[in-house]
Design an enzyme around this catalytic site. Structure first.
Site, short mmCIF file in Angstrom:
data_model
loop_
_atom_site.label_atom_id
_atom_site.label_comp_id
_atom_site.label_asym_id
_atom_site.label_seq_id
_atom_site.Cartn_x
_atom_site.Cartn_y
_atom_site.Cartn_z
N ASP A 144 1.06 -1.21 0.05
CA ASP A 144 -0.12 -0.04 0.08
C ASP A 144 1.06 1.28 0.28
O ASP A 144 2.10 1.20 0.48
CB ASP A 144 -0.90 0.12 1.25
CG ASP A 144 -2.14 0.93 1.05
OD1 ASP A 144 -3.22 0.48 0.53
OD2 ASP A 144 -1.96 2.28 1.31
N ASN A 156 -24.81 -3.15 -8.12
CA ASN A 156 -24.89 -2.09 -7.31
C ASN A 156 -25.96 -1.19 -7.86
O ASN A 156 -26.67 -0.53 -6.68
CB ASN A 156 -23.41 -1.40 -7.00
CG ASN A 156 -22.65 -2.26 -6.25
OD1 ASN A 156 -23.19 -3.17 -5.64
ND2 ASN A 156 -21.63 -1.72 -5.79
N ALA A 211 -36.81 0.57 4.66
CA ALA A 211 -36.67 2.19 4.55
C ALA A 211 -35.55 2.77 5.34
O ALA A 211 -35.54 2.00 6.66
CB ALA A 211 -37.99 2.60 4.57
N GLY A 266 -25.72 5.23 1.75
CA GLY A 266 -24.43 5.86 1.51
C GLY A 266 -23.38 4.92 1.30
O GLY A 266 -23.69 3.72 0.62
N CYS A 276 -19.54 2.63 -2.11
CA CYS A 276 -19.82 2.13 -3.42
C CYS A 276 -21.14 2.40 -4.15
O CYS A 276 -20.99 2.92 -5.11
CB CYS A 276 -19.91 0.44 -3.21
SG CYS A 276 -18.35 -0.30 -2.89
N LYS A 294 -20.96 6.02 -5.49
CA LYS A 294 -20.00 6.19 -6.47
C LYS A 294 -20.53 5.33 -7.51
O LYS A 294 -20.12 5.93 -8.71
CB LYS A 294 -18.55 5.72 -5.81
CG LYS A 294 -17.50 5.35 -6.81
CD LYS A 294 -16.32 5.02 -5.92
CE LYS A 294 -16.35 3.59 -5.50
NZ LYS A 294 -15.95 2.66 -6.85
N LYS A 308 -23.71 2.19 7.59
CA LYS A 308 -24.54 1.19 7.88
C LYS A 308 -23.74 0.51 9.32
O LYS A 308 -22.73 0.65 9.41
CB LYS A 308 -24.48 0.19 6.76
CG LYS A 308 -23.09 -0.66 6.44
CD LYS A 308 -23.39 -1.46 5.29
CE LYS A 308 -22.21 -2.36 5.07
NZ LYS A 308 -22.32 -3.31 4.17
N ARG A 329 -17.86 7.05 4.63
CA ARG A 329 -17.95 7.58 3.27
C ARG A 329 -19.41 7.77 2.79
O ARG A 329 -20.12 6.82 2.75
CB ARG A 329 -17.18 6.83 2.30
CG ARG A 329 -15.56 6.90 2.69
CD ARG A 329 -14.69 5.91 1.48
NE ARG A 329 -14.87 4.52 1.82
CZ ARG A 329 -14.01 3.79 1.42
NH1 ARG A 329 -13.16 4.11 0.35
NH2 ARG A 329 -14.10 2.56 1.81
P1 NAD Z 1 -10.13 1.91 0.29
O1 NAD Z 1 -9.91 3.09 -0.14
O2 NAD Z 1 -10.30 1.18 1.52
O3 NAD Z 1 -8.50 1.22 -0.12
C1 NAD Z 1 -7.62 1.57 -1.16
C2 NAD Z 1 -6.13 1.52 -0.76
O4 NAD Z 1 -5.54 1.57 -2.07
C3 NAD Z 1 -5.77 2.66 0.12
O5 NAD Z 1 -5.07 1.99 1.32
C4 NAD Z 1 -4.60 3.37 -0.71
O6 NAD Z 1 -3.67 3.59 -0.01
C5 NAD Z 1 -4.47 2.40 -1.51
N1 NAD Z 1 -3.67 2.77 -2.76
C6 NAD Z 1 -4.13 3.66 -3.79
N2 NAD Z 1 -3.29 3.96 -4.63
C7 NAD Z 1 -2.46 3.18 -4.58
C8 NAD Z 1 -1.12 2.77 -5.31
N3 NAD Z 1 -1.07 3.39 -6.65
N4 NAD Z 1 -0.35 1.91 -4.70
C9 NAD Z 1 -0.63 1.34 -3.66
N5 NAD Z 1 -1.61 1.55 -2.95
C10 NAD Z 1 -2.49 2.41 -3.59
O7 NAD Z 1 -10.89 1.31 -1.05
P2 NAD Z 1 -11.89 0.00 -0.97
O8 NAD Z 1 -13.04 0.34 -0.07
O9 NAD Z 1 -11.15 -1.33 -0.65
O10 NAD Z 1 -12.11 -0.14 -2.51
C11 NAD Z 1 -11.18 -0.87 -3.37
C12 NAD Z 1 -11.85 -0.89 -4.64
O11 NAD Z 1 -12.75 -1.91 -4.61
C13 NAD Z 1 -12.79 0.26 -4.98
O12 NAD Z 1 -12.81 0.18 -6.54
C14 NAD Z 1 -14.25 -0.14 -4.68
O13 NAD Z 1 -15.21 0.26 -5.52
C15 NAD Z 1 -14.24 -1.61 -4.86
N6 NAD Z 1 -15.14 -2.31 -3.76
C16 NAD Z 1 -15.10 -1.82 -2.60
C17 NAD Z 1 -16.08 -2.57 -1.60
C18 NAD Z 1 -16.19 -2.02 -0.30
O14 NAD Z 1 -17.05 -2.63 0.25
N7 NAD Z 1 -15.33 -1.34 0.36
C19 NAD Z 1 -16.70 -3.45 -2.12
C20 NAD Z 1 -16.68 -4.13 -3.69
C21 NAD Z 1 -15.79 -3.31 -4.38
#
Ligand code: NAD
Length: 454
Positions: free
Chosen positions: A30, A217, A261, A266, A269, A272, A330, A337
């Site tokens: 990360d 979604n 309801a 929010g 996901c 966005k 939730k 977010r």
């Molecule tokens: P998040 O913000 O919790 O985590 C993303 C991580 O990526 C962060 O820790 C950030 O520091 C790191 N990062 C960003 N750019 C980077 C790079 N170039 N190199 C290394 N690290 C980097 O995000 P999330 O909620 O885990 O979501 C990640 C993806 O999964 C998104 O596309 C989201 O839409 C999708 N997603 C999220 C969920 C959810 O419930 N959160 C569920 C399904 C899909």
């Protein structure tokens, strides 16, 4: 299998911890050094039930490692990796209205030169339509000598139940342009416990996999916006939204999930992904009316909640104390977010209210986005001297409140329950006036499990 994950957030960390638990050797990278330092000590950066234990097990067995993504730390894992998983964030780019995929491109392009020739690259981030195909062309142009297998695997885990969801997904979707047998072999090697459980595997082309994620979604978010509008209709006509949800949910074609309801959806996901869906339909010249209408309906819903609260409190909250129970979008997460609280609380403050709040997990995160809140360590301290309690998040804890204890501590016994979790009959017998939403029934709870007469 040796796996490297780039992006150690909700998706990347859960994926890493679960795959290490399957016996793979996983390194999570990360860009956030402080996060990685904590993880190396077994401290998880967010609240997710069961995750910290799983991370500690992974560290103990040495199947799970964490590194800041710096050349000197990442080269080792990248050069020996069999599968690279990419789970970086893909936030809305508010300038263009599209999605910011620069972190995703950067992560893959910077990793690619160091990856072994036939490495698989699995994208779990939610990505705009066309991204995987564009990336595959870029990779081929820049690295003609390498034969990467680039795959889009949309992730469907939900915060709060992420480990359970990862281990018991409803389906695995893999978007590919490679030979199906090769992909099946990879999926079998990566997820043996899921193959044993016969989790349905759908292999598609890139575009289909990308659309499945947004469509899923978008559809679920639309279900929520729809039931919220039905709640308004119930209020206007004397119906009960709980029984409407129950009556609809008993139809197997509709199903009972996502029919509760509330104050609007929010999270990281739904809003966005709906914006991305609306943007994609516009970009490709097709109608995106439903996605846009759902977004609009949800914004209106969140905005209307402060008016509902103020009206219920007699039209004036100047100098009055309001207790907010639940800040996160939730339960069972600390994720703030796009939480409804971020719209509702500032509007109440603007109208002159003093806010006291309690959330079982979200108060540290909330401090970063909300101002001038008196945080309390439990619901009873949060209700001290209040003129109303507002339930914003349906944490389990708020289904079992001691209404007598709350009554004694408050200035005025008013319960405004935007999640219909209050046991109305108990609250009223303790002296509360209860304002639920959608004409919730006396004594009913919003669990869609009311009596059904045979
Ligand atoms: P998040 O913000 O919790 O985590 C993303 C991580 O990526 C962060 O820790 C950030 O520091 C790191 N990062 C960003 N750019 C980077 C790079 N170039 N190199 C290394 N690290 C980097 O995000 P999330 O909620 O885990 O979501 C990640 C993806 O999964 C998104 O596309 C989201 O839409 C999708 N997603 C999220 C969920 C959810 O419930 N959160 C569920 C399904 C899909």
């Amino acid at each position: 299998m040796r796996i490297t994950i780039i992006g150690t957030g909700y998706v990347g960390l859960v994926t890493g911890a679960c795959l290490a638990n399957y016996g793979h050797h996983v390194t999570c990278l990360d860009a956030n050094g402080a996060k990685i330092t904590d993880l190396q000590k077994g401290k998880t950066p967010f609240h997710e039930p069961g995750l910290e234990e799983l991370v500690r097990l992974g560290l103990l067995s040495q199947e799970l490692a964490f590194e800041t993504i710096l050349p000197e730390n990442s080269l080792g894992p990248l050069t020996t990796t069999d599968t690279l998983i990419v789970a970086v964030g893909t936030p809305t780019d508010f300038l263009s209205g599209g999605t910011d995929i620069r972190p995703l491109y950067n992560a893959i392009m910077e990793a690619a030169p160091h990856l072994p020739n036939s490495c698989s690259i699995l994208i779990k981030s939610t990505i705009p339509l066309g991204t995987t195909r564009d990336l595959s062309i870029c990779l081929k142009n820049i690295h003609p000598d390498k034969s990467f297998k680039l795959l889009a695997q949309p992730e469907f885990l939900r915060e709060g139940t992420a480990i359970e969801d990862f281990n018991n997904p409803a389906r695995l979707i893999i978007g590919t342009q490679d030979d199906q047998d090769q992909i099946q072999a990879l999926v079998h090697a990566l997820y043996p416990p899921l193959i044993e459980k016969d989790v349905p595997l759908l292999i598609t082309n890139y575009e289909t996999a990308e659309i499945i994620k947004y469509a899923s979604n978008g559809f679920l978010a639309t279900k929520i916006a729809f039931i919220n509008e039905m709640a308004d209709l119930c209020e206007a006509t004397g119906g009960s939204i709980q029984q409407v949800s129950q009556g609809m949910g008993l139809d197997p074609r509709i199903g009972k999930d996502f029919l509760e309801a509330g104050p609007g959806f929010g999270g990281s996901c739904f809003p966005k992904d709906l914006r991305a869906l609306a943007h994609a339909t516009h970009k490709f010249g097709v109608s995106g009316k439903i996605a846009k209408a759902t977004l609009k309906s949800n914004i209106r819903r969140k905005e209307s909640m402060s008016k509902l609260i103020i009206d219920t409190m007699g039209g004036d909250v100047q100098g009055k104390t309001i207790t907010i129970l639940g800040l996160t979008f939730k339960p069972n997460t600390d994720d703030m977010r796009e939480a409804p609280s971020l719209i509702i609380i500032p509007a109440l403050q603007e109208a002159g209210a003093i806010i006291q709040a309690y959330d079982p997990a979200g108060m540290i995160q909330a401090r970063g986005s909300l101002r001038d809140i008196h945080y309390a360590s439990d619901p009873y301290r949060a209700a001290d001297g209040a003129h109303a309690i507002v339930v914003l998040t349906h944490w389990d804890e708020f289904r079992h409140l001691d209404y007598h204890r709350l009554f004694q501590t408050m200035t005025f016994p008013l319960m405004i329950d935007l999640r219909n979790v209050t046991v109305r009959v108990d609250a009223e017998s303790a002296g509360f006036r209860v304002r639920s939403i959608g004409g919730a029934l006396e004594g009913a709870q919003n669990n869609n499990e009311g009596d059904v007469l045979a």
